[in-house]
Design an enzyme around this catalytic site. Structure first.
Site, short mmCIF file in Angstrom:
data_model
loop_
_atom_site.label_atom_id
_atom_site.label_comp_id
_atom_site.label_asym_id
_atom_site.label_seq_id
_atom_site.Cartn_x
_atom_site.Cartn_y
_atom_site.Cartn_z
N ASP A 275 0.84 -1.20 0.00
CA ASP A 275 0.00 0.00 0.00
C ASP A 275 0.87 1.25 0.00
O ASP A 275 1.19 1.81 1.05
CB ASP A 275 -0.99 0.01 1.17
CG ASP A 275 -2.18 -0.90 0.93
OD1 ASP A 275 -2.24 -1.54 -0.15
OD2 ASP A 275 -3.05 -0.98 1.81
N TYR A 278 -1.78 5.16 -2.28
CA TYR A 278 -3.22 5.34 -2.11
C TYR A 278 -3.81 6.22 -3.22
O TYR A 278 -4.82 6.88 -3.04
CB TYR A 278 -3.55 5.90 -0.73
CG TYR A 278 -3.45 4.84 0.34
CD1 TYR A 278 -4.58 4.22 0.84
CD2 TYR A 278 -2.21 4.44 0.83
CE1 TYR A 278 -4.49 3.23 1.81
CE2 TYR A 278 -2.10 3.45 1.79
CZ TYR A 278 -3.24 2.85 2.27
OH TYR A 278 -3.14 1.85 3.22
N ASN A 313 -3.36 -4.23 -1.40
CA ASN A 313 -4.63 -4.16 -2.13
C ASN A 313 -4.82 -2.82 -2.83
O ASN A 313 -5.51 -2.74 -3.86
CB ASN A 313 -5.80 -4.42 -1.17
CG ASN A 313 -5.82 -3.45 0.00
OD1 ASN A 313 -4.89 -3.44 0.81
ND2 ASN A 313 -6.87 -2.65 0.13
N HIS A 398 1.27 -8.59 2.76
CA HIS A 398 0.43 -7.43 3.06
C HIS A 398 -0.67 -7.76 4.07
O HIS A 398 -0.79 -7.10 5.10
CB HIS A 398 -0.18 -6.85 1.79
CG HIS A 398 -0.93 -5.58 2.05
ND1 HIS A 398 -0.31 -4.43 2.51
CD2 HIS A 398 -2.25 -5.27 1.96
CE1 HIS A 398 -1.20 -3.47 2.67
NE2 HIS A 398 -2.39 -3.95 2.35
N HIS A 408 -10.32 -5.85 8.76
CA HIS A 408 -9.68 -6.93 7.99
C HIS A 408 -9.48 -8.20 8.82
O HIS A 408 -8.53 -8.95 8.59
CB HIS A 408 -8.35 -6.47 7.41
CG HIS A 408 -8.44 -5.19 6.63
ND1 HIS A 408 -9.27 -5.04 5.55
CD2 HIS A 408 -7.81 -3.99 6.80
CE1 HIS A 408 -9.15 -3.81 5.07
NE2 HIS A 408 -8.28 -3.15 5.81
N HIS A 435 -1.73 -3.67 5.98
CA HIS A 435 -3.16 -3.77 5.71
C HIS A 435 -4.03 -3.19 6.82
O HIS A 435 -4.91 -2.37 6.57
CB HIS A 435 -3.53 -5.23 5.43
CG HIS A 435 -4.84 -5.41 4.70
ND1 HIS A 435 -5.29 -4.53 3.74
CD2 HIS A 435 -5.78 -6.39 4.80
CE1 HIS A 435 -6.45 -4.96 3.27
NE2 HIS A 435 -6.76 -6.07 3.90
N VAL A 436 -3.82 -3.62 8.06
CA VAL A 436 -4.57 -3.09 9.20
C VAL A 436 -3.87 -1.83 9.68
O VAL A 436 -2.68 -1.85 9.99
CB VAL A 436 -4.65 -4.12 10.33
CG1 VAL A 436 -5.41 -3.54 11.52
CG2 VAL A 436 -5.30 -5.40 9.84
N HIS A 437 -4.61 -0.73 9.77
CA HIS A 437 -3.99 0.56 10.08
C HIS A 437 -3.83 0.74 11.59
O HIS A 437 -4.41 1.62 12.22
CB HIS A 437 -4.81 1.69 9.47
CG HIS A 437 -4.93 1.59 7.99
ND1 HIS A 437 -5.85 2.29 7.26
CD2 HIS A 437 -4.24 0.84 7.08
CE1 HIS A 437 -5.74 1.99 5.98
NE2 HIS A 437 -4.77 1.10 5.84
#
Length: 584
Positions: A275, A278, A313, A398, A408, A435-437
């Site tokens: 990522d 964006y 993603n 990711h 997620h 992936h997970v913020h």
């Protein structure tokens, strides 16, 4: 055993009902003193313990033995020389009593409720100076480098020229302005809907010497630009090296804070877990524009430190309404990887060796089930890993395999089912994901036993770390699942980055640093014991770690190292004996 030194939250005082014990702290110059292992000084810790829920007796034994070992390590590392055995015993007893309280509560790791209140999660305006186009006609921009071969003696240098192709040569030398190597690369451009890219240059510079600083120049005449990079040490099991780890970066002011903080750590290369820009949150022509702005944004680091890329993603960019249905087009045009060097058939998954580390990059969004190209490649690549030469085995992906955030949740389950048994079989040391913020670190656990449907402690398993907290415009994932799973050691919804500093074949120091009010705050850290070498060396001979490597009188295992103290050998022997009883 991985000795965990958890730090959490902000610094306001609290009124805990639990007894507070303060061990005297010796703060080494380069290694933070682990002074808050088993007690909380923050209101933002919701629960704290050291193991996994199990049958009461088993849980008690596991937690108590593990806690006693870690307490001994802490006291040995922290108490001043003038404290006698009696004082040490008192501290140990007090710490043990707190540990018993923690065990009786039966909770898992630490959940920090630190509330971040800083800049909004919006992209920086395009006219901001961080996106400035370099001066000069057709000047090279968006400069970045990555490793160009399997073993670290080559780099791929990439840049963009906006107006015309210009020169595609790179001039390289051992001193600035004196270049004795000239390499010629390729140039191309592409269109994405109604956006037309600049001219993208990619040049491989190989046959470089290890552990050497090189200067390079790109561009023509007055518009030329100069940079430098340093090659890694030669492949060696005791080669030290420092990696920065960033994920889900984006291009907000929070992203800028993460990037600048990571640059301050002295990381020699960046492991990026997907990522990037964006740009897919934009539409039409602006998608390409935001890829360009992100390339200029990260140039301040990526032109000097090689970034090892992996896709997330947000790189898929499936836009049927724009006629763009081929995944990863922008990413693949702009960010090359050395995939042929590891016999991969796709730039989406590949491997490199760097110093004492073997790094495997996987694609969460490419087919990976049995018999697919990625599955077959990983099967062969794991067989090629030589832990005698590169004892540190690191995997990047990711989507996290273990994640206790509502965001997620269990999205990495299918990859876990396919690959987890291999990760344990080959004793992967650590797996980084994004992936997970938010940030989360696990214990060593696995879910591969046929008689269990839940993760259990597994000394052969990797530590799983989620660092999807780079700062992108989607904001933080601040809703963790409650109660905290037993496999979760520490979690916090904040922006930040990580570093992994490999010291030798047996030990590495890991840090997660929170971005807080524009400052870099060390929040979670631990000593990572190598899965391969520690089983061979740690319990068969006295520790051989040079204290000077750590910048302190602390060994890598957390114990005290004082050459003038004849009692040290007895303390180390006791520690090793306790470690043998129950390694984690």
């Amino acid at each position: 055993m991985d000795t965990h030194f958890c730090r959490s939250g902000h610094t306001r005082p609290t009124n805990h009902s639990r007894p507070r014990v303060r061990t005297p702290s010796l703060t080494p110059p380069t290694y933070p003193a682990p002074s808050r292992l088993i007690y909380s000084r923050r209101q933002d810790i919701k629960r704290h313990s050291f193991g996994f829920k199990a049958k009461p007796a088993a849980a008690f034994a596991y937690n108590f033995s593990r806690g006693i070992r870690e307490c001994c390590v802490q006291i040995e590392a922290c108490y001043p020389r003038n404290l006698g055995k009696g004082s040490m015993l008192v501290q140990l007893l007090l710490l043990s009593s707190i540990l018993l309280t923690c065990v009786s509560n039966g909770n898992a790791g630490v959940t920090s409720s630190f509330i971040r209140n800083e800049w909004p999660s919006v992209d920086i305006p395009l006219d901001n100076e961080v996106f400035a186009v370099p001066k000069g006609y057709n000047a090279p921009q968006q400069v970045h480098i990555t490793q160009g071969d399997y073993d670290g003696r080559a780099v791929i240098i990439s840049w963009v020229t906006a107006n015309e192709p210009g020169s595609n040569r790179v001039r390289v030398g051992l001193s600035e302005g004196k270049y004795d190597i000239v390499a010629e690369g390729t140039v191309h451009n592409y269109t994405f809907y109604n956006y037309k890219s600049g001219y993208i240059h990619q040049c491989l510079v190989d046959d470089l010497q290890y552990d050497t600083k090189y200067y390079y120049e790109i561009g023509d005449g007055d518009s030329s630009r100069r940079f430098w990079f340093k090659t890694p040490p030669k492949i060696d099991p005791d080669a030290s090296y420092k990696f920065g780890i960033i994920g889900d970066l984006g291009q907000t002011f929070n992203s800028l804070s993460t990037l600048e903080h990571c640059m301050q750590t002295g990381a020699q290369a960046i492991l990026f877990v997907g990522d990037l820009s964006y740009a897919d949150r934009y539409d039409n022509h602006d998608v390409g524009v935001r890829w360009d702005s992100w390339g200029r944004f990260v140039e301040r680091s990526a032109a000097y430190q090689p970034w090892m890329w992996s896709a997330g993603n947000h790189e898929i960019e499936y836009f049927p309404h724009m006629g763009e249905v081929i995944p990863f087009r922008n990413y693949l045009h702009r960010y090359p990887t050395p995939y042929p060097a590891s016999k991969s058939s796709s730039p989406m998954w590949y491997a490199v060796r760097r110093a004492s580390a073997h790094i495997i990059v996987l694609s969460s969004y490419s087919p990976f089930v049995k018999y697919t190209p990625q599955w077959k490649w990983l099967e062969e690549e794991l067989k090629r890993v030589d832990r005698e030469k590169t004892p540190w085995l690191i995997v990047l992906m990711h989507a996290p395999i273990y994640n206790s955030n509502n965001a997620h949740y269990r999205e990495g389950e299918s990859m876990r089912v396919v690959f987890e048994s291999w990760f344990c079989q080959y004793k992967v040391d650590v797996i980084f994901a994004g992936h997970v913020h938010a940030y989360e670190r696990s214990y060593r656990i696995s879910n591969i036993r046929p008689d269990s449907s839940n993760p259990v402690p597994d000394k052969s398993a990797p530590v799983y770390i989620t660092v999807g907290d780079g700062g992108n415009q989607e904001g933080l994932a601040n809703k963790f699942r409650d109660p905290q799973p037993d496999y979760s050691a520490f979690r916090e919804a904040s922006y930040g980055h990580s570093t992994l500093e490999i010291k030798n074949r047996t030990h590495a120091i890991y840090h997660w640093n929170r971005n807080d009010e524009g400052k870099r705050i060390p929040t979670d850290s631990f000593v990572l014991h190598n899965q391969y070498c520690c089983q061979i060396e740690l319990f068969t001979k006295q520790p051989s770690i040079n204290s000077r490597q750590f910048g302190s009188d602390m060994n890598a295992d957390g114990s005290s190292r004082r050459d003038d103290d004849p009692k040290d050998s007895g303390r180390v022997a006791l520690y090793k004996k306790m470690m043998k009883m129950n390694r984690y």
